[in-house]
Design a protein around this motif. Structure first.
Motif, PDB file in Angstrom:
ATOM      1  N   GLU A 122       0.849  -1.187   0.000  1.00  0.00           N
ATOM      2  CA  GLU A 122       0.000   0.000   0.000  1.00  0.00           C
ATOM      3  C   GLU A 122       0.884   1.236   0.000  1.00  0.00           C
ATOM      4  O   GLU A 122       1.963   1.236   0.602  1.00  0.00           O
ATOM      5  CB  GLU A 122      -0.934   0.029   1.222  1.00  0.00           C
ATOM      6  N   SER A 123       0.458   2.265  -0.679  1.00  0.00           N
ATOM      7  CA  SER A 123       1.076   3.584  -0.546  1.00  0.00           C
ATOM      8  C   SER A 123       0.334   4.328   0.549  1.00  0.00           C
ATOM      9  O   SER A 123      -0.887   4.527   0.449  1.00  0.00           O
ATOM     10  CB  SER A 123       0.988   4.366  -1.853  1.00  0.00           C
ATOM     11  N   CYS A 124       1.066   4.692   1.606  1.00  0.00           N
ATOM     12  CA  CYS A 124       0.441   5.531   2.628  1.00  0.00           C
ATOM     13  C   CYS A 124       0.816   6.976   2.322  1.00  0.00           C
ATOM     14  O   CYS A 124       1.993   7.333   2.269  1.00  0.00           O
ATOM     15  CB  CYS A 124       0.861   5.105   4.039  1.00  0.00           C
ATOM     16  N   MET A 125      -0.211   7.786   2.076  1.00  0.00           N
ATOM     17  CA  MET A 125      -0.020   9.154   1.612  1.00  0.00           C
ATOM     18  C   MET A 125      -0.992  10.079   2.338  1.00  0.00           C
ATOM     19  O   MET A 125      -2.085   9.655   2.724  1.00  0.00           O
ATOM     20  CB  MET A 125      -0.250   9.235   0.097  1.00  0.00           C
ATOM     21  N   THR A 126      -0.609  11.310   2.502  1.00  0.00           N
ATOM     22  CA  THR A 126      -1.433  12.259   3.238  1.00  0.00           C
ATOM     23  C   THR A 126      -2.418  12.981   2.330  1.00  0.00           C
ATOM     24  O   THR A 126      -2.114  13.271   1.170  1.00  0.00           O
ATOM     25  CB  THR A 126      -0.548  13.302   3.940  1.00  0.00           C
ATOM     26  N   LEU A 127      -3.586  13.316   2.888  1.00  0.00           N
ATOM     27  CA  LEU A 127      -4.546  14.136   2.152  1.00  0.00           C
ATOM     28  C   LEU A 127      -4.068  15.583   2.091  1.00  0.00           C
ATOM     29  O   LEU A 127      -4.217  16.256   1.078  1.00  0.00           O
ATOM     30  CB  LEU A 127      -5.931  14.065   2.802  1.00  0.00           C
ATOM     31  N   ASN A 137      -3.168  25.710   8.951  1.00  0.00           N
ATOM     32  CA  ASN A 137      -2.982  26.268   7.610  1.00  0.00           C
ATOM     33  C   ASN A 137      -2.342  25.278   6.636  1.00  0.00           C
ATOM     34  O   ASN A 137      -1.585  25.656   5.750  1.00  0.00           O
ATOM     35  CB  ASN A 137      -2.140  27.556   7.669  1.00  0.00           C
ATOM     36  N   ASP A 138      -2.661  24.000   6.803  1.00  0.00           N
ATOM     37  CA  ASP A 138      -2.107  22.982   5.919  1.00  0.00           C
ATOM     38  C   ASP A 138      -2.720  23.103   4.521  1.00  0.00           C
ATOM     39  O   ASP A 138      -3.802  23.672   4.342  1.00  0.00           O
ATOM     40  CB  ASP A 138      -2.390  21.584   6.491  1.00  0.00           C
ATOM     41  N   GLN A 139      -2.017  22.569   3.543  1.00  0.00           N
ATOM     42  CA  GLN A 139      -2.475  22.599   2.156  1.00  0.00           C
ATOM     43  C   GLN A 139      -2.995  21.217   1.775  1.00  0.00           C
ATOM     44  O   GLN A 139      -2.261  20.231   1.865  1.00  0.00           O
ATOM     45  CB  GLN A 139      -1.329  23.005   1.233  1.00  0.00           C
ATOM     46  N   PHE A 140      -4.242  21.147   1.326  1.00  0.00           N
ATOM     47  CA  PHE A 140      -4.876  19.866   1.009  1.00  0.00           C
ATOM     48  C   PHE A 140      -4.789  19.569  -0.488  1.00  0.00           C
ATOM     49  O   PHE A 140      -4.904  20.463  -1.315  1.00  0.00           O
ATOM     50  CB  PHE A 140      -6.350  19.880   1.440  1.00  0.00           C
ATOM     51  N   LYS A 141      -4.622  18.306  -0.806  1.00  0.00           N
ATOM     52  CA  LYS A 141      -4.612  17.872  -2.197  1.00  0.00           C
ATOM     53  C   LYS A 141      -6.029  17.952  -2.763  1.00  0.00           C
ATOM     54  O   LYS A 141      -7.012  17.836  -2.032  1.00  0.00           O
ATOM     55  CB  LYS A 141      -4.088  16.440  -2.299  1.00  0.00           C
ATOM     56  N   SER A 142      -6.121  18.109  -4.060  1.00  0.00           N
ATOM     57  CA  SER A 142      -7.427  18.140  -4.708  1.00  0.00           C
ATOM     58  C   SER A 142      -7.998  16.730  -4.781  1.00  0.00           C
ATOM     59  O   SER A 142      -7.254  15.738  -4.790  1.00  0.00           O
ATOM     60  CB  SER A 142      -7.300  18.713  -6.119  1.00  0.00           C
ATOM     61  N   PRO A 143      -9.332  16.590  -4.838  1.00  0.00           N
ATOM     62  CA  PRO A 143      -9.921  15.258  -5.024  1.00  0.00           C
ATOM     63  C   PRO A 143      -9.383  14.564  -6.265  1.00  0.00           C
ATOM     64  O   PRO A 143      -9.133  13.356  -6.248  1.00  0.00           O
ATOM     65  CB  PRO A 143     -11.413  15.557  -5.140  1.00  0.00           C
ATOM     66  N   ALA A 144      -9.185  15.299  -7.350  1.00  0.00           N
ATOM     67  CA  ALA A 144      -8.682  14.701  -8.585  1.00  0.00           C
ATOM     68  C   ALA A 144      -7.297  14.102  -8.388  1.00  0.00           C
ATOM     69  O   ALA A 144      -6.999  13.018  -8.889  1.00  0.00           O
ATOM     70  CB  ALA A 144      -8.657  15.734  -9.711  1.00  0.00           C
ATOM     71  N   LYS A 145      -6.438  14.784  -7.654  1.00  0.00           N
ATOM     72  CA  LYS A 145      -5.083  14.280  -7.416  1.00  0.00           C
ATOM     73  C   LYS A 145      -5.132  12.965  -6.644  1.00  0.00           C
ATOM     74  O   LYS A 145      -4.394  12.023  -6.941  1.00  0.00           O
ATOM     75  CB  LYS A 145      -4.248  15.312  -6.666  1.00  0.00           C
ATOM     76  N   VAL A 146      -6.017  12.895  -5.650  1.00  0.00           N
ATOM     77  CA  VAL A 146      -6.150  11.662  -4.866  1.00  0.00           C
ATOM     78  C   VAL A 146      -6.686  10.531  -5.747  1.00  0.00           C
ATOM     79  O   VAL A 146      -6.190   9.401  -5.707  1.00  0.00           O
ATOM     80  CB  VAL A 146      -7.065  11.891  -3.651  1.00  0.00           C
ATOM     81  N   ILE A 147      -7.702  10.840  -6.557  1.00  0.00           N
ATOM     82  CA  ILE A 147      -8.289   9.821  -7.443  1.00  0.00           C
ATOM     83  C   ILE A 147      -7.258   9.333  -8.452  1.00  0.00           C
ATOM     84  O   ILE A 147      -7.156   8.138  -8.724  1.00  0.00           O
ATOM     85  CB  ILE A 147      -9.540  10.393  -8.141  1.00  0.00           C
ATOM     86  N   HIS A 148      -6.464  10.244  -8.987  1.00  0.00           N
ATOM     87  CA  HIS A 148      -5.414   9.851  -9.928  1.00  0.00           C
ATOM     88  C   HIS A 148      -4.402   8.920  -9.256  1.00  0.00           C
ATOM     89  O   HIS A 148      -3.944   7.940  -9.862  1.00  0.00           O
ATOM     90  CB  HIS A 148      -4.713  11.088 -10.476  1.00  0.00           C
ATOM     91  N   SER A 149      -4.044   9.238  -8.012  1.00  0.00           N
ATOM     92  CA  SER A 149      -3.119   8.370  -7.272  1.00  0.00           C
ATOM     93  C   SER A 149      -3.739   7.008  -7.027  1.00  0.00           C
ATOM     94  O   SER A 149      -3.083   5.966  -7.198  1.00  0.00           O
ATOM     95  CB  SER A 149      -2.737   9.022  -5.938  1.00  0.00           C
ATOM     96  N   LYS A 195      -6.631  15.272 -17.043  1.00  0.00           N
ATOM     97  CA  LYS A 195      -5.837  16.308 -16.390  1.00  0.00           C
ATOM     98  C   LYS A 195      -6.746  17.377 -15.776  1.00  0.00           C
ATOM     99  O   LYS A 195      -7.752  17.769 -16.373  1.00  0.00           O
ATOM    100  CB  LYS A 195      -4.870  16.953 -17.388  1.00  0.00           C
ATOM    101  N   GLU A 196      -6.369  17.809 -14.586  1.00  0.00           N
ATOM    102  CA  GLU A 196      -7.185  18.814 -13.887  1.00  0.00           C
ATOM    103  C   GLU A 196      -7.293  20.081 -14.724  1.00  0.00           C
ATOM    104  O   GLU A 196      -6.312  20.572 -15.283  1.00  0.00           O
ATOM    105  CB  GLU A 196      -6.565  19.139 -12.528  1.00  0.00           C
ATOM    106  N   GLY A 197      -8.508  20.587 -14.818  1.00  0.00           N
ATOM    107  CA  GLY A 197      -8.751  21.817 -15.558  1.00  0.00           C
ATOM    108  C   GLY A 197      -9.002  21.615 -17.042  1.00  0.00           C
ATOM    109  O   GLY A 197      -9.364  22.568 -17.743  1.00  0.00           O
ATOM    110  N   GLU A 198      -8.826  20.393 -17.534  1.00  0.00           N
ATOM    111  CA  GLU A 198      -9.042  20.134 -18.954  1.00  0.00           C
ATOM    112  C   GLU A 198     -10.431  19.551 -19.192  1.00  0.00           C
ATOM    113  O   GLU A 198     -10.947  18.781 -18.394  1.00  0.00           O
ATOM    114  CB  GLU A 198      -7.981  19.172 -19.499  1.00  0.00           C
ATOM    115  N   ALA A 199     -11.027  19.918 -20.318  1.00  0.00           N
ATOM    116  CA  ALA A 199     -12.331  19.382 -20.695  1.00  0.00           C
ATOM    117  C   ALA A 199     -12.180  17.960 -21.211  1.00  0.00           C
ATOM    118  O   ALA A 199     -11.087  17.542 -21.622  1.00  0.00           O
ATOM    119  CB  ALA A 199     -12.963  20.267 -21.764  1.00  0.00           C
ATOM    120  N   LEU A 200     -13.278  17.227 -21.213  1.00  0.00           N
ATOM    121  CA  LEU A 200     -13.249  15.867 -21.745  1.00  0.00           C
ATOM    122  C   LEU A 200     -12.966  15.896 -23.240  1.00  0.00           C
ATOM    123  O   LEU A 200     -13.533  16.714 -23.975  1.00  0.00           O
ATOM    124  CB  LEU A 200     -14.583  15.169 -21.510  1.00  0.00           C
ATOM    125  N   PRO A 201     -12.117  15.013 -23.736  1.00  0.00           N
ATOM    126  CA  PRO A 201     -11.912  14.927 -25.187  1.00  0.00           C
ATOM    127  C   PRO A 201     -13.096  14.217 -25.837  1.00  0.00           C
ATOM    128  O   PRO A 201     -13.819  13.466 -25.182  1.00  0.00           O
ATOM    129  CB  PRO A 201     -10.636  14.085 -25.303  1.00  0.00           C
TER     130      PRO A 201
END
Length: 481
Positions: free
Chosen positions: A311-316, A325-337, A414-420
């Motif tokens: 398993e990869s143990c990774m922080t949100l 004041n922590d910085q959270f990953k985007s849902p897309a980044k987590v889903i991609h991982s 990719k985040e911010g890109e429209a569906l092809p």
């Protein structure tokens, strides 16, 4: 001194030093030994079906909102204010116990948020390296149930966390730190605490180390006997290990290693634990051998597909515990991982840090809910799947059902890109005449094979929706069937 210490803490808690926690990350051992116990094998197979879990770091460090435990450790990468004596800092940190009163402790909220995200197993930190226990141990009074929270009906925190997640159907894991920097059997006040290791020569004082072994055994026994059905014993602090397991690979990691063996007798601990919890998975991190039932690369995804459990143990966010004041990953980044990890044969254990009051940060619950919107309709391509030899083509990753009858293609957008309008991949072609189903709608999509590739045409309604999709998942019968 009081004013100086307060000023130091403001500097410490806001400093970039926290990025240096990278040096506290556990590497990944390079060898794996499959378990022989059939009950452990069966549990491991069940665990490999889950794919997505939550690890919760919660302890004294949540009170000031700072890096978990590591600030106590005197190593080069820990950057404290040189005007403050190390012992003064330790006294301040230990003293946080009088301020830790999580009156809004809400494990049901945690479990509901995890279930909403599509998570299926839990690892809860019962004790981190600082030694502060989040369960009602009888071996020390340095615990959440001995302080301002003592009279709360839920003072035995671990019990209520495990119960809440069990009710939501999670597999249950107990994180436990093998090193304990608070007990005098590990860090003896007679000597300075030079680094993460125990600070006395075990050859000279075997009686003291034997007391530590007894202390550790008894605490793990409490967890195995008093907290219901347990699936995983997740042991952190891989530097506490038999000396003979320190090979060239371990030396290459660069962590300080003492001349003596910090052997806590894992065969005895595992035998006891499994006598109470048959089939228990023991995860003795980085100590390759019979008690590392799956590997745990930290804050990273292996470059290649691995053919053994991991398993990869990774922080949100950026940190394991709650940090101001922590910085959270985007849902897309987590889903991609998650997609990449599962395609490579692993599971994702996502780190969440509750606040000192006992609730999850709003940023965490919002992201977990967004992740859940995706897993709810695409989970068929994630859960209960296994690897396939050709697992990636660019941004498309592949998994297959356990019976190998169905192949899934997961296409990261990719985040911010429209569906092809069309999607193409090579390899893992569909069987002639097969239907390729878009999981999120359940509807078939048009496809055609062009040479060694398949091209899909996305439905016009999907393209016009203007919704943001982190990934699309498709199911089909492969041409090899």
């Amino acid at each position: 001194m009081r004013t100086t210490l307060f000023a130091f803490l403001l500097i410490f808690l806001c400093s970039p030093m926290l990025h240096a926690q990278e040096q506290g990350i556990h590497p990944q051992s390079q060898t794996y030994e499959w378990p022989a116990d059939p009950l452990v094998k069966a549990k491991l197979d069940k665990w490999q079906d889950q794919k997505f879990g939550m690890i919760i770091h919660w302890g004294l460090y949540a009170v000031p909102g700072m890096i978990e435990s590591w600030a106590l450790c005197s190593e080069d990468w820990i950057d404290r204010d040189s005007n403050i004596a190390y012992d003064d800092f330790k006294k301040w940190y230990w003293g946080l116990r009088k301020d830790f009163n999580p009156v809004n402790f809400n494990p049901e909220q945690w479990a509901a948020a995890g279930k909403e995200a599509g998570m299926r197993y839990l690892v809860f930190t019962t004790k981190h390296h600082d030694g502060f226990c989040m369960f009602d141990t009888k071996q020390t009074d340095f615990k959440i149930s001995n302080g301002p929270f003592a009279n709360n009906p839920k003072a035995d925190v671990a019990k209520y966390v495990f119960d809440a997640f069990r009710k939501e159907g999670f597999m249950i894991g107990a994180y436990f730190s093998k090193p304990d920097w608070h007990t005098e059997y590990y860090w003896w006040p007679k000597y300075a605490t030079a680094n993460r290791n125990n600070n006395y020569d075990i050859h000279k004082y075997p009686w003291r180390w034997n007391k530590y072994k007894e202390f550790t055994y008894n605490q793990i026994s409490e967890l195995m006997n008093n907290y219901g059905a347990m699936d995983i014993l997740w042991l952190d602090g891989g530097w506490v290990r038999p000396r003979e397991t320190v090979n060239a690979e371990v030396l290459s990691w660069g962590a300080p290693i003492p001349e003596w063996s910090q052997d806590i007798d894992m065969p005895k601990i595992a035998a006891m634990a499994r006598s109470k919890q048959p089939g228990l998975l023991v995860v003795d991190r980085t100590v390759h051998g019979p008690y590392e039932n799956y590997q745990t690369p930290e804050q990273r995804i292996p470059e290649k597909q691995l053919d053994y459990p991991w398993e990869s143990c990774m922080t949100l966010a950026n940190n394991w515990g709650f940090v101001n004041n922590d910085q959270f990953k985007s849902p897309a980044k987590v889903i991609h991982s998650l997609i990449e990890i599962v395609a490579k044969g692993g599971s994702l254990l996502l780190g969440i840090g509750p606040k000192a009051d006992g609730t999850l940060p709003a940023e965490a619950t919002e992201r977990l809910a967004a992740i859940g919107q995706w897993t709810k309709v695409n989970g068929e391509a994630i859960y209960n799947t296994r690897t396939i030899k050709h697992f990636q083509d660019g941004n498309t990753f592949f998994t297959q059902s356990k019976d190998a009858a169905t192949v899934y293609a997961l296409v990261r957008i990719k985040e911010g890109e429209a569906l092809p309008a069309t999607i193409t991949w090579k390899g893992n072609l569909p069987k002639k005449g097969a239907k390729i189903k878009l999981l999120q709608t359940g509807q078939p999509v048009k496809w055609v094979v062009e040479g060694d590739a398949v091209k899909l045409t996305l439905p016009a309604a999907l393209l016009k929706s203007n919704d943001s999709y982190p990934a699309l998942a498709f199911a089909f019968i492969p041409s090899s069937h």
